[in-house]
Design an enzyme around this catalytic site. Structure first.
Site, mmCIF file in Angstrom:
data_model
loop_
_atom_site.group_PDB
_atom_site.id
_atom_site.type_symbol
_atom_site.label_atom_id
_atom_site.label_comp_id
_atom_site.label_asym_id
_atom_site.label_seq_id
_atom_site.Cartn_x
_atom_site.Cartn_y
_atom_site.Cartn_z
ATOM 1 N N GLN A 79 0.537 -10.294 -10.016
ATOM 2 C CA GLN A 79 -0.120 -9.434 -10.996
ATOM 3 C C GLN A 79 0.544 -8.061 -11.031
ATOM 4 O O GLN A 79 0.164 -7.154 -10.292
ATOM 5 C CB GLN A 79 -1.610 -9.312 -10.693
ATOM 6 C CG GLN A 79 -2.338 -8.607 -11.809
ATOM 7 C CD GLN A 79 -3.830 -8.795 -11.742
ATOM 8 O OE1 GLN A 79 -4.358 -9.488 -10.890
ATOM 9 N NE2 GLN A 79 -4.516 -8.159 -12.659
ATOM 10 N N PHE A 80 1.527 -7.915 -11.921
ATOM 11 C CA PHE A 80 2.266 -6.660 -12.024
ATOM 12 C C PHE A 80 1.383 -5.509 -12.452
ATOM 13 O O PHE A 80 1.680 -4.349 -12.169
ATOM 14 C CB PHE A 80 3.463 -6.805 -12.975
ATOM 15 C CG PHE A 80 3.095 -6.846 -14.425
ATOM 16 C CD1 PHE A 80 3.074 -5.685 -15.183
ATOM 17 C CD2 PHE A 80 2.775 -8.049 -15.046
ATOM 18 C CE1 PHE A 80 2.734 -5.710 -16.523
ATOM 19 C CE2 PHE A 80 2.434 -8.086 -16.383
ATOM 20 C CZ PHE A 80 2.416 -6.916 -17.126
ATOM 21 N N THR A 81 0.246 -5.793 -13.103
ATOM 22 C CA THR A 81 -0.606 -4.714 -13.601
ATOM 23 C C THR A 81 -1.257 -3.904 -12.480
ATOM 24 O O THR A 81 -1.802 -2.834 -12.749
ATOM 25 C CB THR A 81 -1.706 -5.249 -14.540
ATOM 26 O OG1 THR A 81 -2.533 -6.168 -13.820
ATOM 27 C CG2 THR A 81 -1.102 -5.935 -15.757
#
Length: 164
Positions: A79-81
């Site tokens: 999850q890059f966010t």
């Protein structure tokens, strides 16, 4: 690296309504990788994730057992966010590691989890895909974990060093 760890009774991830992975009781872990993360961060996160005590013992005493003690499963979701900065009301993800480098470090994280624990107990989503994560949170218990060289801490560390 940054992780959001959720104790779950069950969790699954789907892509376009196709089941990718599912677990029973255990941990669902959202994993963010910063552009400056290295294998050292991976090693730290694996060690902490496998030893953090989020489960009760047989007498019901809380915070006594880790996922390994209980022989439970772990579902990891890239999850890059997690590496966002708000610019006004719009998120900016420039601190997140990009593409093939991020996928390589994430895969290293999964391999080391399997090697340090049990490869059959480690599940994951589909890197880079638009996923739906379904969890049945247990407690609810949600813990954040940052590696010592976490991107959010680097600026603070640098500022402290420059004052000395």
């Amino acid at each position: 690296m940054k992780a959001i760890i959720q104790r779950v009774t069950s969790a699954k991830v789907t892509v376009n309504e196709e089941l990718i992975s599912s677990i029973g009781r255990g941990l669902c872990v959202l994993v963010g990788i910063c552009q400056d993360d290295t294998e050292k961060d991976v090693d730290f996160m694996v060690r902490k994730l496998l030893s953090i005590r989020l489960f009760e013992d047989p007498t019901g005493k809380r915070w006594q057992k880790c996922v390994k003690d209980e022989n439970l499963e772990i579902l990891c979701i890239s999850q890059f966010t997690l590496y966002h900065r708000l610019k006004g009301n719009k998120p900016d993800f420039h601190m997140a590691m990009q593409g093939p480098d991020a996928q390589s470090l994430y895969n290293s994280f999964l391999r080391k989890l399997g090697t340090s624990y049990n490869v059959d107990k480690i599940k994951d989503g589909k890197f880079g895909a638009y996923m739906q994560v379904h969890i049945q949170n247990d407690g609810p218990v949600t813990i954040t974990l940052d590696s010592p060289n976490n991107g959010n801490n680097k600026t603070e560390t640098n500022e402290v060093k420059s004052e000395s």
